[in-house]
Design an enzyme around this catalytic site. Sequence first.
Site, PDB file in Angstrom:
ATOM      1  N   LEU A 276       0.868  -1.179   0.000  1.00 17.56           N
ATOM      2  CA  LEU A 276       0.000   0.000   0.000  1.00 17.56           C
ATOM      3  C   LEU A 276       0.904   1.228   0.000  1.00 17.56           C
ATOM      4  CD1 LEU A 276      -2.947  -0.417   2.559  1.00 17.56           C
ATOM      5  CD2 LEU A 276      -3.129  -0.027   0.103  1.00 17.56           C
ATOM      6  N   ASP A 277       0.586   2.212  -0.835  1.00 14.13           N
ATOM      7  CA  ASP A 277       1.360   3.453  -0.847  1.00 14.13           C
ATOM      8  C   ASP A 277       1.275   4.153   0.511  1.00 14.13           C
ATOM      9  OD1 ASP A 277       2.107   3.142  -3.503  1.00 14.13           O
ATOM     10  OD2 ASP A 277       0.360   4.233  -4.259  1.00 14.13           O
ATOM     11  N   PRO A 278       2.291   4.929   0.866  1.00 11.63           N
ATOM     12  CA  PRO A 278       2.248   5.664   2.141  1.00 11.63           C
ATOM     13  C   PRO A 278       1.008   6.548   2.300  1.00 11.63           C
ATOM     14  CG  PRO A 278       4.467   5.701   1.269  1.00 11.63           C
ATOM     15  CD  PRO A 278       3.609   5.065   0.213  1.00 11.63           C
TER      16      PRO A 278
END
Length: 235
Positions: free
Chosen positions: A51-53
Amino acid sequence: MLTEQDYKDGQVILIDKPLEWSSFQVVNKIRWHIRKKFNLKKIKVGHAGTLDPLATGLLVLCTGKFTKKLQDFQGQIKEYTGTITLGATTPSYDLETEINQTYPTEHITAEIVKKTTEQFLGDIDQYPPVFSALKKDGKRLYEYAREGEAVEIKSRKITISEFEITRIELPEVDFRVVCSKGTYIRSLANDFGKALHSGGYLSALRRTKIGDFSTEKALTIEEFEALLTPEISNP
């Protein structure tokens, strides 16, 4: 209470990833808590799908022997909810980079927004974002992008089985998407803006399901720590 051997034999841990944490940071934190609890030098911990930050939501973590199952979990159907902001674009297709162009939105109506989702249902070709961790010639795409170097990106086949609009307050549009492995919701936001003859970028994202796993059963990092070491949370 799970034992050291339970974690070595293999556990599935569902974590609700907080905003601005990388998936790697979450894995490191959970591994650190397990090592500290049982005074271990090492324990295998991995995650099934980054998951992206700037995204929150479900991370499926596996420990010990269960890390061999990560590939199976990665291939499962995923569900996301989030917000697309119309009328502008960013190079990263999300809030990681600044707006680089604006577009008119006066022509966009609720009816058009809902109708346009139909273009993205089923098997479609999608181009990954230039700001992604995919590798080309041994180098990640975001490294090329940050250096301002153009690179050819090939499209990939993905499947979107559900694309539901849940709120329209222009320029913001909330959605729920059910999709296959390899789908970039950032790319979907960008492509959706183009299909509306405007621009669009992803301004919020939450992963709610991976296969049969959901955020309803997920723990925050703090809740996991309290579960692992109840003597700390309840002195």
